[in-house]
Structures are given as structure tokens and as C-alpha cells.
Design an enzyme around this catalytic site. Sequence first.
Site, PDB file in Angstrom:
ATOM      1  N   GLU A  43      -5.656  32.227 -53.420  1.00  0.00           N
ATOM      2  CA  GLU A  43      -6.518  31.080 -52.782  1.00  0.00           C
ATOM      3  C   GLU A  43      -6.574  31.234 -51.260  1.00  0.00           C
ATOM      4  OE1 GLU A  43      -5.934  27.349 -54.290  1.00  0.00           O
ATOM      5  OE2 GLU A  43      -7.767  26.592 -53.410  1.00  0.00           O
ATOM      6  N   ASN A 190     -14.106  24.189 -60.518  1.00  0.00           N
ATOM      7  CA  ASN A 190     -12.644  24.185 -60.581  1.00  0.00           C
ATOM      8  C   ASN A 190     -12.123  22.784 -60.592  1.00  0.00           C
ATOM      9  OD1 ASN A 190      -9.542  25.123 -60.389  1.00  0.00           O
ATOM     10  ND2 ASN A 190      -9.790  23.518 -58.303  1.00  0.00           N
ATOM     11  N   GLU A 191     -11.222  22.265 -61.395  1.00  0.00           N
ATOM     12  CA  GLU A 191     -10.732  21.028 -61.510  1.00  0.00           C
ATOM     13  C   GLU A 191     -11.744  20.024 -61.370  1.00  0.00           C
ATOM     14  OE1 GLU A 191      -6.971  20.346 -59.240  1.00  0.00           O
ATOM     15  OE2 GLU A 191      -5.864  21.902 -60.485  1.00  0.00           O
ATOM     16  N   TYR A 259       1.248  22.061 -63.439  1.00  0.00           N
ATOM     17  CA  TYR A 259       2.350  22.264 -62.716  1.00  0.00           C
ATOM     18  C   TYR A 259       3.771  21.943 -63.120  1.00  0.00           C
ATOM     19  CZ  TYR A 259      -1.313  24.539 -59.416  1.00  0.00           C
ATOM     20  OH  TYR A 259      -1.997  25.347 -58.855  1.00  0.00           O
ATOM     21  N   GLU A 317      -3.953  28.016 -63.761  1.00  0.00           N
ATOM     22  CA  GLU A 317      -2.948  27.677 -62.704  1.00  0.00           C
ATOM     23  C   GLU A 317      -1.756  27.098 -63.432  1.00  0.00           C
ATOM     24  OE1 GLU A 317      -4.302  25.401 -59.515  1.00  0.00           O
ATOM     25  OE2 GLU A 317      -6.386  26.179 -59.536  1.00  0.00           O
ATOM     26  N   GLN A 366       0.937  30.636 -56.783  1.00  0.00           N
ATOM     27  CA  GLN A 366       0.039  31.777 -56.591  1.00  0.00           C
ATOM     28  C   GLN A 366       0.742  33.063 -56.108  1.00  0.00           C
ATOM     29  OE1 GLN A 366      -3.031  30.102 -53.735  1.00  0.00           O
ATOM     30  NE2 GLN A 366      -3.198  28.486 -54.907  1.00  0.00           N
TER      31      GLN A 366
HETATM   32  O1  AHR Z   1      -2.929  25.898 -56.470  1.00  0.00           O
HETATM   33  C1  AHR Z   1      -3.032  24.899 -55.555  1.00  0.00           C
HETATM   34  C2  AHR Z   1      -4.103  23.889 -55.925  1.00  0.00           C
HETATM   35  O2  AHR Z   1      -3.662  23.195 -57.170  1.00  0.00           O
HETATM   36  C3  AHR Z   1      -5.386  24.425 -56.370  1.00  0.00           C
HETATM   37  O3  AHR Z   1      -6.346  24.839 -55.327  1.00  0.00           O
HETATM   38  C4  AHR Z   1      -5.930  23.522 -57.408  1.00  0.00           C
HETATM   39  O4  AHR Z   1      -6.848  23.920 -58.372  1.00  0.00           O
HETATM   40  C5  AHR Z   1      -4.670  22.773 -57.708  1.00  0.00           C
HETATM   41  O5  AHR Z   1      -4.755  21.453 -58.039  1.00  0.00           O
END
Ligand code: AHR
Length: 512
Positions: A43, A190-191, A259, A317, A366
Site C-alpha cells: 500500500e 476497500n473496508e 488483524y 488483509e 504488508q
Molecule cells: O493494512 C493497513 C490498513 O488496515 C489498510 O489500509 C486498511 O484496509 C486496514 O484497516
Amino acid sequence: MKALGCLWLALMVTPVVAETRMTIDVAHPGPVINRHIYGQFMEHLGRGIYEGVWVGKQSAIANVDGYRSDVVKALQELHVPVLRWPGGCFADEYHWQDGIGPPAQRKKTVNTTWGGVIDDNAFGTHEFMAFAELIGADVYINGNLGTGSAAEMAQWLEYLTSNSQSTLANLRRQNGRDQPWKVQYFAIGNEAWGCGGNMTPAYYTDLYKHYASFLKTPADNQPELIASGGHTALTEWTDYLVQHVGKDVRLNGIGHHYYTLPSGSWDTNKGPALGFDETAWLATLKQTRRIEGFIRDNVAILDRYDKTQKVGFYVDEWGTWYDTATGDNPGFLFQQNSLRDAVVTAVNFNIFHAYAERMRMANIAQMANVLQAMILTDKDKMLLTPTYHVFRMYVPFQDATRLPFTLEGNPTIGSSGDTMPKLSVTTARGKDGKLYVAVANLDPRNSETLVIGSSIALQRATGQLLTHEKMDAHNTFERPQTVAPTRFETVGANGKVTLQVPAKAVLVVALE
Ligand code: AHR
């Protein structure tokens, strides 16, 4: 009486030799583990692209056409199957026309999402597509739904894929690319539940249908279309999308995000990347294992409404997210990466394999210098993280065929009422015909004996082991080899092989 007393004492002091027994069923192969499960994500964020990958052709740092030579080599060895770009949250503010044409004339834009820095757009469509070609990856482009338009999105795809004499196709040629590129995956937003527009599933689904209707590409170059899905325990996005997109609009995958935060909370400190204790080690692994439930619940919904398995479940992600190191721009999301991240990686892979029927892609967040990265750089210096090593050790699982197995034993670890299995295991028949087993030992203190049997006689196991005596062992620019795989070999007996799996370790072996 005296003799009995001695026997009793002996039973008390003789340690119980615990072992876990795995039996592999080679006769009933499961689905192919899509290699795209080993995907990456880059990103416009911090030093993820600028410095981490792209330094420009004039840089003093050794480069191939502007891409760092050390990073290109490392990624080629990783066999990156697919690469997602340009975001993330950044994607919904990215206007692709800012990143084409002569670099000196490109717009300078503010990255309002990540650190407020100026992006000179030196890394744009051509640079991304050429980079993916260089490392041999398929591409996954995330379109701008939040601040773009259906026309802008459609025109980007025309620019990328058209072989006609249209103005946009000729603009691409003028900018140095004659042949259209192949675009394997394209996402609409995205999101959408958060940074992508704070939408409801119903509003987003309508927008998805609207935009998807205009993404027309040549018949032989149709990307899989991906919808922005939910996150963590949310299932309503998958539920709404799969029931309402309808048969006239293409939907090939739903992108879910999760996450791993040691504390499990976005509202408090997440926890440090290094210098943590055993409680934090166990909490992190417990948090990461939650992904299995999220995948299971979403897959159950897809199975209910999409009987022909058209729609894939993509975790586009995933990874660890720690407190940002003091002193760094908090918007850059730079974090160190330790042995704990290596074990997290293996646990996630083993879970992804278990859902290979629907899980057709995953993208760790990432690739370089951001969150759970493969690669860290500091100007001209570069190191490979423990996470990189696990990705490399698992390469034989790319497009391998999953095999069923049973596990007996596998003690639990953790405090009472809050336990988890000590070992996380997976097995598959590789494309090379060999039988592979990967095992992560989540126990920070104790090793485990894993005895592997099958209907075929097993004679030896050879592979690679990643471990260290310290839970937060990590690589630094001064000591880049602190955590690195070592060769592992053991000879079988009576048709079985016995693996001694050290505490806090990842082991991948080929069985013969
Ligand atoms: O990976 C960092 C961020 O985490 C991304 O930009 C977003 O999609 C997520 O919240």
C-alpha cells in the site's frame, strides 16, 4: 510395603513422555491449496513502497529499473503468487491518472490516510504492473469506490486491458506499454464498513452492482471481481452480498479482514512488537486462532447460498498489528517482527489450508516495512523477517493437494479455562509428488514429540526448522541472521517418523 513405596516415588518423579500421533490418509486427497493464499499486499503507506520497494532509477541504492535489487531477489525466492495494490484505505482516495505519464509531470498528492505525507506518484500503474511481472506475481488491483466514479474505475481497466485503438489504450502505449496487461483480480472498494465510506451492507451492495455493471474488459482478460466484505467476527456483509448481488452481476470473491492484536482491542494499547512476556505470547496466539471461527462462519453462509462455489472467501488483509515504535510516524505502521510472528504465520496458513475449498486467496499486511512485513529496510540496508522465512518454508504448499489426517494427544497449553492445542499441523501432497507436513509448536516452554504414520511406510523427514531460545528473537540490520531456518533431518523406524518439535517453533518437512 517398602518396595511399593519406592515404586510410587518412581512414578511421581518419572516425567510422562508425552507424544502426539498423526496419521495421514494419503488415499483420500482433499482440495488443492490455492497458491494465492500466500499472497502479499503493498500500500502507499509509510516506507512500504517508497524505500521498501521503489527507490527510483537514479538511486544510489542498487536497483533494477528503480526497484531495490535486494528486495526483488528476496521476493523472487518467495514465489509471490499474487500482489494487492494500491490499498487498503489508500485505494479509496487513489486516482489512477495521477500515477501515469512522465514522472516529473505527475501530480503531487497528500496521503491523508497515512501520515499526511506527499506522494509524488512516482510509483503508479506502470511501475506496479512491471514490478509484479519482475517478481512473477499475479495482480490484484483495488479500485477506488470511495472518492472515484464508475467511469474512472472502468477507464482504469480499459487502460490496463484494452488491445483496441481507443484513446486510453493508445495513451498506455504512449506511456511505454504496448501490449495490454493481464489483470487477474480487481476489487470494488476497500473496508466499505469503515475507511472506505462507512457504508451499510445494503448501500455498498447496490454500489457494487452499479460499478461492476460497467467494468467491461476483453473476454479473454476478465479479472475476478472482489467485493469488500466484513472484518473480524462480522458475517452480515457476506450474508447480504451473497444474497443480493444477483445472478446478472459478477461476484467472484468477498474480501474479509482480520488483524491479530495481542490485547484483542483497538481501544487500548495493542501490545508491543518486542519485549513481551509469556502471557502476551499466549494471548497473541489465542487471538490469531480466532480467525478459524470467522472463516468457518462466513464460509457456512457462502455454502448456504452459493451451492456452486462461485464465490471465494478471500482474507485479503491479515497479520499482526502492534503498537507503533516510539519516535516513528504513527501513520507509517512500522513494527519489528519476531519469532512470535513466525508462529502466527504458520498457524494462519494451517487454518487457511483447512478451508481451501472456499479460501482461494489471502494477502498478508504488508510486504515491506508495514505491519507484519516480510522485509524491513533502512535506507540501503535490508533484512528478512521471521515471517519471510515461514512464507519461504511453506512454498511447497502452493497449489499442493491437502490431505486428511487425525491427531491424537496434542496437549493443551495456557491456563485452565483458557487453553488451546499445543500443536498446529497441516499436511499436503506437493506438486512435486512429495508428502509435506508443517507443524507449529505454540508452547513457549516445552517441546513436543510428533509421531507420524500413514498407510505408506515413512522412512525419513527432511526440511527446515525455525526456532530460537527467546520468544521475541528477531533480526536486526546488525544481526540479520538471528532468526533463520536450519536444516532438519530425522530417520524413521517401523514405517513411522518421529519429529522432536522444539518449543516456539515452526517446522516444515518432506516425508519419504
Ligand atoms: O493494512 C493497513 C490498513 O488496515 C489498510 O489500509 C486498511 O484496509 C486496514 O484497516
